[in-house]
Design a protein around this motif. Structure first.
Motif, PDB file in Angstrom:
ATOM      1  N   PHE A 127       0.861  -1.174   0.000  1.00 40.15           N
ATOM      2  CA  PHE A 127       0.000   0.000   0.000  1.00 40.15           C
ATOM      3  C   PHE A 127       0.905   1.234   0.000  1.00 40.15           C
ATOM      4  O   PHE A 127       1.699   1.420   0.917  1.00 40.15           O
ATOM      5  N   HIS A 128       0.758   2.084  -1.010  1.00 38.08           N
ATOM      6  CA  HIS A 128       1.619   3.262  -1.108  1.00 38.08           C
ATOM      7  C   HIS A 128       1.073   4.461  -0.340  1.00 38.08           C
ATOM      8  O   HIS A 128       1.812   5.388  -0.035  1.00 38.08           O
ATOM      9  N   ASN A 129      -0.212   4.463  -0.066  1.00 39.78           N
ATOM     10  CA  ASN A 129      -0.807   5.531   0.721  1.00 39.78           C
ATOM     11  C   ASN A 129      -2.145   5.031   1.263  1.00 39.78           C
ATOM     12  O   ASN A 129      -2.566   3.912   0.968  1.00 39.78           O
ATOM     13  N   TYR A 130      -2.829   5.850   2.046  1.00 41.12           N
ATOM     14  CA  TYR A 130      -4.032   5.381   2.728  1.00 41.12           C
ATOM     15  C   TYR A 130      -5.199   5.155   1.780  1.00 41.12           C
ATOM     16  O   TYR A 130      -6.196   4.544   2.162  1.00 41.12           O
ATOM     17  N   GLN A 131      -5.109   5.627   0.530  1.00 41.64           N
ATOM     18  CA  GLN A 131      -6.183   5.437  -0.433  1.00 41.64           C
ATOM     19  C   GLN A 131      -5.873   4.326  -1.437  1.00 41.64           C
ATOM     20  O   GLN A 131      -6.664   4.075  -2.342  1.00 41.64           O
ATOM     21  N   SER A 139      -8.806  -4.247   4.487  1.00 41.43           N
ATOM     22  CA  SER A 139      -9.977  -5.042   4.120  1.00 41.43           C
ATOM     23  C   SER A 139      -9.647  -5.945   2.942  1.00 41.43           C
ATOM     24  O   SER A 139      -8.873  -5.582   2.055  1.00 41.43           O
ATOM     25  N   LEU A 140     -10.265  -7.122   2.939  1.00 39.06           N
ATOM     26  CA  LEU A 140     -10.050  -8.134   1.905  1.00 39.06           C
ATOM     27  C   LEU A 140     -11.407  -8.544   1.347  1.00 39.06           C
ATOM     28  O   LEU A 140     -12.316  -8.891   2.097  1.00 39.06           O
ATOM     29  N   PHE A 141     -11.560  -8.496   0.019  1.00 37.29           N
ATOM     30  CA  PHE A 141     -12.811  -8.819  -0.646  1.00 37.29           C
ATOM     31  C   PHE A 141     -12.583  -9.879  -1.715  1.00 37.29           C
ATOM     32  O   PHE A 141     -11.555  -9.866  -2.395  1.00 37.29           O
ATOM     33  N   GLN A 182      -9.772  -8.044  -3.993  1.00 37.62           N
ATOM     34  CA  GLN A 182      -9.419  -6.645  -3.742  1.00 37.62           C
ATOM     35  C   GLN A 182      -8.845  -6.528  -2.341  1.00 37.62           C
ATOM     36  O   GLN A 182      -9.401  -7.072  -1.386  1.00 37.62           O
ATOM     37  N   VAL A 183      -7.720  -5.831  -2.228  1.00 34.01           N
ATOM     38  CA  VAL A 183      -7.105  -5.550  -0.937  1.00 34.01           C
ATOM     39  C   VAL A 183      -6.980  -4.037  -0.822  1.00 34.01           C
ATOM     40  O   VAL A 183      -6.477  -3.383  -1.729  1.00 34.01           O
ATOM     41  N   LYS A 184      -7.456  -3.478   0.286  1.00 28.85           N
ATOM     42  CA  LYS A 184      -7.425  -2.029   0.432  1.00 28.85           C
ATOM     43  C   LYS A 184      -7.217  -1.628   1.881  1.00 28.85           C
ATOM     44  O   LYS A 184      -7.461  -2.417   2.798  1.00 28.85           O
ATOM     45  N   THR A 185      -6.736  -0.405   2.059  1.00 32.79           N
ATOM     46  CA  THR A 185      -6.674   0.158   3.397  1.00 32.79           C
ATOM     47  C   THR A 185      -8.044   0.717   3.743  1.00 32.79           C
ATOM     48  O   THR A 185      -8.810   1.091   2.858  1.00 32.79           O
TER      49      THR A 185
END
Length: 362
Positions: free
Chosen positions: A186-190, A222-224, A260-263
């Protein structure tokens, strides 16, 4: 001892920064006395050769050093920065990465000394990085050394050993090798990362998101899981103090899937660090003795053979599973549901309901 901000940087450079071989070739002096000030913009960026150490310095207040590097093919970039550490106040840098169009990829502040950063995969092309003093009025007094180590994708242990940016949508999702871990950043919070894979057989599938350094506590991740129609069919979250989380194993029909993996974005926090995670999709082929999603309607019902047990799973409180049984002749019919439920149902919710329908009636 690292401060919290220093630890966040161990994120930032993530993707592109990483302590590599400290016994790299002798450094090339990219900023001698005669060249200082000549690489202060992207337009005048100096070439940063791959796998070669380059030395420079922030010569005065307001000085910024820009470098350009070119990846000849898709692969893994590991950049190390070595600089003398004098005090907590001076000798700190702001480091920023840009794509070929000058768009910022990642940035981190308060960078100094020798710090190991996670590595990241990048597509072939031209990139830039800049170094500026974190404290504008107090430029670092010592020189720095940069090394951009590059490993072609063809030398990875698997085709998807590392995330390959950009992969921020369904349309440019990374191909994921089943049962092989992939390291992403993850390079940033978005930041959000997408992956995809295809199964030719029905089988059991689970997806695990790992956080070896347990850095997710700052944001939460979060993981989807999505099917080929991009409908969500699984979700879980990784929070502080948790090393890994898994979307539980379920049976599925053959098809294409997306991950999808996201902060968990914190709109009030301008977090620009980068954090590394590990993603693994485990798949085991199955036969008709295991549930195969989607089977949430009579038209999608799994075929169930008489006198043959079938294993299934209700993935959440709204899940419904349908099965179809065909008898060749009139016969007595009974159905047995074996399950594991807690002794006290009052504390766990409603028990399962089983309903039988004749084929010729609604």
């Amino acid at each position: 001892m690292k401060t919290a901000k220093q630890k966040r940087f161990a994120a930032v450079f993530a993707g592109m920064l990483c302590i590599s071989c400290l016994n790299a070739p002798l450094a090339v002096d990219a900023e001698s006395a005669g060249t200082a000030g000549e690489n202060d913009t992207i337009a005048t960026a100096e070439e940063l050769p791959l796998n070669t150490a380059v030395s420079g310095d922030i010569s005065a207040k307001g000085d910024v050093d820009f470098y350009q590097f070119t990846l000849p093919e898709d692969g893994l970039l590991q950049v190390s920065m070595i600089a003398d550490w004098v005090s907590d106040f001076g000798d700190s840098y702001r480091i920023t990465f840009y794509d070929a169009d000058g768009n910022q990829i990642s940035q981190d502040d308060y960078v100094h000394s020798n710090t190991q950063f996670p590595a990241n995969g990048w597509t072939a092309g031209v990139y830039y990085l800049s170094l500026a003093p974190y404290y504008a009025d107090y430029p670092p007094a010592s020189t720095y050394t940069l090394t951009a180590n590059f490993t072609p994708k063809s030398q990875w242990e698997s085709d998807s050993a590392y995330e390959l940016e950009p992969n921020d949508s369904f349309s440019n999702a990374n191909a994921l090798t089943l049962s092989a871990p992939c390291r992403g950043v993850f390079h940033n919070y978005q930041d959000t990362d997408y992956y995809t894979f295809t199964t030719d057989l029905p089988g059991k599938l689970s997806v695990t998101l790992g956080d070896e350094t347990q850095s997710s506590g700052y944001l939460g991740w979060s993981l989807f899981l999505y099917n080929s129609d991009r409908e969500q069919i699984g979700k879980t979250e990784l929070t502080q103090g948790t090393a890994s989380v898994t979307i539980p194993e379920q049976g599925f029909d053959p098809g294409t899937f997306y991950i999808q993996v996201k902060t968990n974005a914190m709109t009030n926090v301008n977090w620009s660090g980068a954090e590394q995670y590990t993603l693994t999709a485990d798949f085991t082929p199955t036969d008709s003795t295991y549930e195969s999603e989607p089977n949430d309607s009579t038209s999608r019902a799994d075929v169930m053979l008489p006198n043959t047990p079938v294993s299934g799973k209700l993935s959440d409180e709204s899940d419904v599973d349908y099965y179809k049984v065909t008898l060749d002749s009139a016969a007595q019919f009974s159905l047995c549901l074996e399950h594991a439920l807690p002794d006290d149902l009052s504390s766990s919710g409603t028990p399962w309901t089983v309903t039988c329908y004749p084929f010729d009636e609604k």
